[in-house]
Write a protein that holds these residues in place. Sequence first.
Motif, PDB file in Angstrom:
ATOM      1  N   MET A 117      60.899  23.240 -10.847  1.00 30.79           N
ATOM      2  CA  MET A 117      59.596  23.901 -10.968  1.00 30.79           C
ATOM      3  C   MET A 117      59.744  25.416 -11.078  1.00 30.79           C
ATOM      4  O   MET A 117      58.880  26.084 -11.639  1.00 30.79           O
ATOM      5  N   LEU A 118      60.815  25.945 -10.518  1.00 29.67           N
ATOM      6  CA  LEU A 118      60.994  27.392 -10.419  1.00 29.67           C
ATOM      7  C   LEU A 118      61.521  27.980 -11.728  1.00 29.67           C
ATOM      8  O   LEU A 118      62.474  27.459 -12.300  1.00 29.67           O
ATOM      9  N   PRO A 119      60.920  29.084 -12.181  1.00 26.86           N
ATOM     10  CA  PRO A 119      61.487  29.785 -13.343  1.00 26.86           C
ATOM     11  C   PRO A 119      62.874  30.328 -13.007  1.00 26.86           C
ATOM     12  O   PRO A 119      63.231  30.495 -11.840  1.00 26.86           O
ATOM     13  N   LYS A 120      63.649  30.618 -14.036  1.00 24.99           N
ATOM     14  CA  LYS A 120      65.020  31.101 -13.840  1.00 24.99           C
ATOM     15  C   LYS A 120      65.082  32.502 -13.245  1.00 24.99           C
ATOM     16  O   LYS A 120      66.148  32.962 -12.856  1.00 24.99           O
ATOM     17  N   THR A 121      63.935  33.188 -13.140  1.00 24.14           N
ATOM     18  CA  THR A 121      63.910  34.519 -12.539  1.00 24.14           C
ATOM     19  C   THR A 121      64.061  34.446 -11.019  1.00 24.14           C
ATOM     20  O   THR A 121      64.328  35.451 -10.382  1.00 24.14           O
ATOM     21  N   TYR A 122      63.903  33.260 -10.438  1.00 22.29           N
ATOM     22  CA  TYR A 122      64.103  33.057  -9.004  1.00 22.29           C
ATOM     23  C   TYR A 122      65.576  32.726  -8.743  1.00 22.29           C
ATOM     24  O   TYR A 122      66.270  32.249  -9.631  1.00 22.29           O
ATOM     25  N   ILE A 123      66.002  32.926  -7.497  1.00 21.91           N
ATOM     26  CA  ILE A 123      67.290  32.403  -7.059  1.00 21.91           C
ATOM     27  C   ILE A 123      66.997  30.936  -6.730  1.00 21.91           C
ATOM     28  O   ILE A 123      66.716  30.581  -5.593  1.00 21.91           O
ATOM     29  N   ARG A 124      67.022  30.122  -7.759  1.00 22.81           N
ATOM     30  CA  ARG A 124      66.457  28.774  -7.698  1.00 22.81           C
ATOM     31  C   ARG A 124      67.039  27.887  -6.596  1.00 22.81           C
ATOM     32  O   ARG A 124      66.288  27.238  -5.864  1.00 22.81           O
ATOM     33  N   LYS A 125      68.341  27.838  -6.474  1.00 20.85           N
ATOM     34  CA  LYS A 125      68.948  26.955  -5.480  1.00 20.85           C
ATOM     35  C   LYS A 125      68.520  27.364  -4.068  1.00 20.85           C
ATOM     36  O   LYS A 125      68.138  26.521  -3.257  1.00 20.85           O
ATOM     37  N   HIS A 126      68.554  28.656  -3.784  1.00 26.90           N
ATOM     38  CA  HIS A 126      68.188  29.167  -2.456  1.00 26.90           C
ATOM     39  C   HIS A 126      66.705  28.937  -2.168  1.00 26.90           C
ATOM     40  O   HIS A 126      66.344  28.429  -1.106  1.00 26.90           O
ATOM     41  N   LEU A 143      51.250  30.640   1.185  1.00 27.71           N
ATOM     42  CA  LEU A 143      52.400  31.545   1.113  1.00 27.71           C
ATOM     43  C   LEU A 143      52.767  31.710  -0.352  1.00 27.71           C
ATOM     44  O   LEU A 143      52.923  30.727  -1.077  1.00 27.71           O
ATOM     45  N   TRP A 144      52.897  32.951  -0.797  1.00 26.44           N
ATOM     46  CA  TRP A 144      53.314  33.249  -2.166  1.00 26.44           C
ATOM     47  C   TRP A 144      54.730  33.783  -2.119  1.00 26.44           C
ATOM     48  O   TRP A 144      55.026  34.721  -1.387  1.00 26.44           O
ATOM     49  N   ILE A 145      55.611  33.184  -2.902  1.00 28.25           N
ATOM     50  CA  ILE A 145      57.014  33.573  -2.902  1.00 28.25           C
ATOM     51  C   ILE A 145      57.303  34.315  -4.201  1.00 28.25           C
ATOM     52  O   ILE A 145      57.234  33.737  -5.289  1.00 28.25           O
ATOM     53  N   GLU A 146      57.588  35.600  -4.062  1.00 24.43           N
ATOM     54  CA  GLU A 146      57.866  36.418  -5.244  1.00 24.43           C
ATOM     55  C   GLU A 146      59.282  36.163  -5.745  1.00 24.43           C
ATOM     56  O   GLU A 146      60.138  35.646  -5.026  1.00 24.43           O
ATOM     57  N   GLU A 147      59.518  36.540  -6.982  1.00 25.19           N
ATOM     58  CA  GLU A 147      60.826  36.343  -7.612  1.00 25.19           C
ATOM     59  C   GLU A 147      61.938  37.088  -6.883  1.00 25.19           C
ATOM     60  O   GLU A 147      63.100  36.710  -6.969  1.00 25.19           O
ATOM     61  N   SER A 148      61.599  38.137  -6.179  1.00 25.62           N
ATOM     62  CA  SER A 148      62.598  38.934  -5.469  1.00 25.62           C
ATOM     63  C   SER A 148      62.948  38.357  -4.090  1.00 25.62           C
ATOM     64  O   SER A 148      63.771  38.934  -3.376  1.00 25.62           O
ATOM     65  N   TYR A 149      62.346  37.231  -3.706  1.00 20.24           N
ATOM     66  CA  TYR A 149      62.697  36.575  -2.443  1.00 20.24           C
ATOM     67  C   TYR A 149      64.169  36.172  -2.498  1.00 20.24           C
ATOM     68  O   TYR A 149      64.621  35.696  -3.517  1.00 20.24           O
ATOM     69  N   PRO A 150      64.942  36.394  -1.479  1.00 19.21           N
ATOM     70  CA  PRO A 150      64.639  36.753  -0.107  1.00 19.21           C
ATOM     71  C   PRO A 150      64.655  38.253   0.200  1.00 19.21           C
ATOM     72  O   PRO A 150      64.525  38.645   1.353  1.00 19.21           O
ATOM     73  N   GLU A 151      64.810  39.093  -0.812  1.00 21.15           N
ATOM     74  CA  GLU A 151      64.771  40.539  -0.560  1.00 21.15           C
ATOM     75  C   GLU A 151      63.391  40.986  -0.092  1.00 21.15           C
ATOM     76  O   GLU A 151      63.284  41.956   0.653  1.00 21.15           O
ATOM     77  N   THR A 152      62.351  40.313  -0.553  1.00 23.82           N
ATOM     78  CA  THR A 152      60.991  40.615  -0.099  1.00 23.82           C
ATOM     79  C   THR A 152      60.428  39.395   0.613  1.00 23.82           C
ATOM     80  O   THR A 152      60.705  38.256   0.230  1.00 23.82           O
ATOM     81  N   ALA A 153      59.667  39.656   1.635  1.00 27.58           N
ATOM     82  CA  ALA A 153      59.056  38.566   2.411  1.00 27.58           C
ATOM     83  C   ALA A 153      57.941  37.909   1.601  1.00 27.58           C
ATOM     84  O   ALA A 153      57.335  38.546   0.734  1.00 27.58           O
ATOM     85  N   PRO A 154      57.658  36.622   1.884  1.00 27.86           N
ATOM     86  CA  PRO A 154      56.523  35.984   1.219  1.00 27.86           C
ATOM     87  C   PRO A 154      55.211  36.704   1.551  1.00 27.86           C
ATOM     88  O   PRO A 154      55.082  37.327   2.609  1.00 27.86           O
ATOM     89  N   ILE A 155      54.276  36.609   0.648  1.00 24.03           N
ATOM     90  CA  ILE A 155      52.920  37.127   0.871  1.00 24.03           C
ATOM     91  C   ILE A 155      52.153  35.990   1.533  1.00 24.03           C
ATOM     92  O   ILE A 155      52.113  34.872   1.014  1.00 24.03           O
ATOM     93  N   CYS A 156      51.551  36.257   2.679  1.00 21.68           N
ATOM     94  CA  CYS A 156      50.902  35.201   3.458  1.00 21.68           C
ATOM     95  C   CYS A 156      49.409  35.468   3.629  1.00 21.68           C
ATOM     96  O   CYS A 156      49.009  36.596   3.913  1.00 21.68           O
ATOM     97  N   TYR A 157      48.630  34.414   3.447  1.00 22.52           N
ATOM     98  CA  TYR A 157      47.189  34.490   3.651  1.00 22.52           C
ATOM     99  C   TYR A 157      46.727  33.312   4.494  1.00 22.52           C
ATOM    100  O   TYR A 157      47.220  32.201   4.338  1.00 22.52           O
ATOM    101  N   VAL A 158      45.759  33.568   5.360  1.00 27.31           N
ATOM    102  CA  VAL A 158      45.034  32.490   6.024  1.00 27.31           C
ATOM    103  C   VAL A 158      43.814  32.245   5.154  1.00 27.31           C
ATOM    104  O   VAL A 158      43.124  33.181   4.743  1.00 27.31           O
ATOM    105  N   ARG A 159      43.567  30.986   4.836  1.00 30.78           N
ATOM    106  CA  ARG A 159      42.440  30.610   3.983  1.00 30.78           C
ATOM    107  C   ARG A 159      41.393  29.927   4.833  1.00 30.78           C
ATOM    108  O   ARG A 159      41.443  28.700   5.033  1.00 30.78           O
ATOM    109  N   PRO A 160      40.439  30.696   5.368  1.00 30.61           N
ATOM    110  CA  PRO A 160      39.436  30.110   6.266  1.00 30.61           C
ATOM    111  C   PRO A 160      38.626  28.998   5.581  1.00 30.61           C
ATOM    112  O   PRO A 160      38.380  29.029   4.386  1.00 30.61           O
ATOM    113  N   THR A 161      38.269  28.013   6.378  1.00 31.17           N
ATOM    114  CA  THR A 161      37.406  26.939   5.909  1.00 31.17           C
ATOM    115  C   THR A 161      36.147  26.926   6.778  1.00 31.17           C
ATOM    116  O   THR A 161      36.071  27.622   7.777  1.00 31.17           O
ATOM    117  N   ARG A 162      35.200  26.135   6.364  1.00 32.51           N
ATOM    118  CA  ARG A 162      33.964  26.039   7.164  1.00 32.51           C
ATOM    119  C   ARG A 162      34.288  25.399   8.453  1.00 32.51           C
ATOM    120  O   ARG A 162      33.900  25.386   9.441  1.00 32.51           O
TER     121      ARG A 162
END
Length: 93
Positions: free
Chosen positions: A11-20, A74-93
Amino acid sequence: MSYLEGTIKKMLPKTYIRKHVAHEIYVAISHFKDMVPKMDKYIYNDGTAKDLMSLTGTIPALFADNTYNIPICLWIEESYPETAPICYVRPTR
């Protein structure tokens, strides 16, 4: 490498460190069964958009002897693990 880990790697594009990254996602979804990996469009604060790997679902949180399922993304950028994932809480009703 398990079948699921191999599927995530594909699923991961080649711009990621795919195996890791595939291994890290596999470990996360092994612990948090409700998390679902998928490629999706992330919109940065400046309005630019990019396809990033995301993990969406709920994680359990214990508070005052009660377990609450917290919806997160959690959003994982192509520069992971050099950059931390972007994290959001998605409130529900």
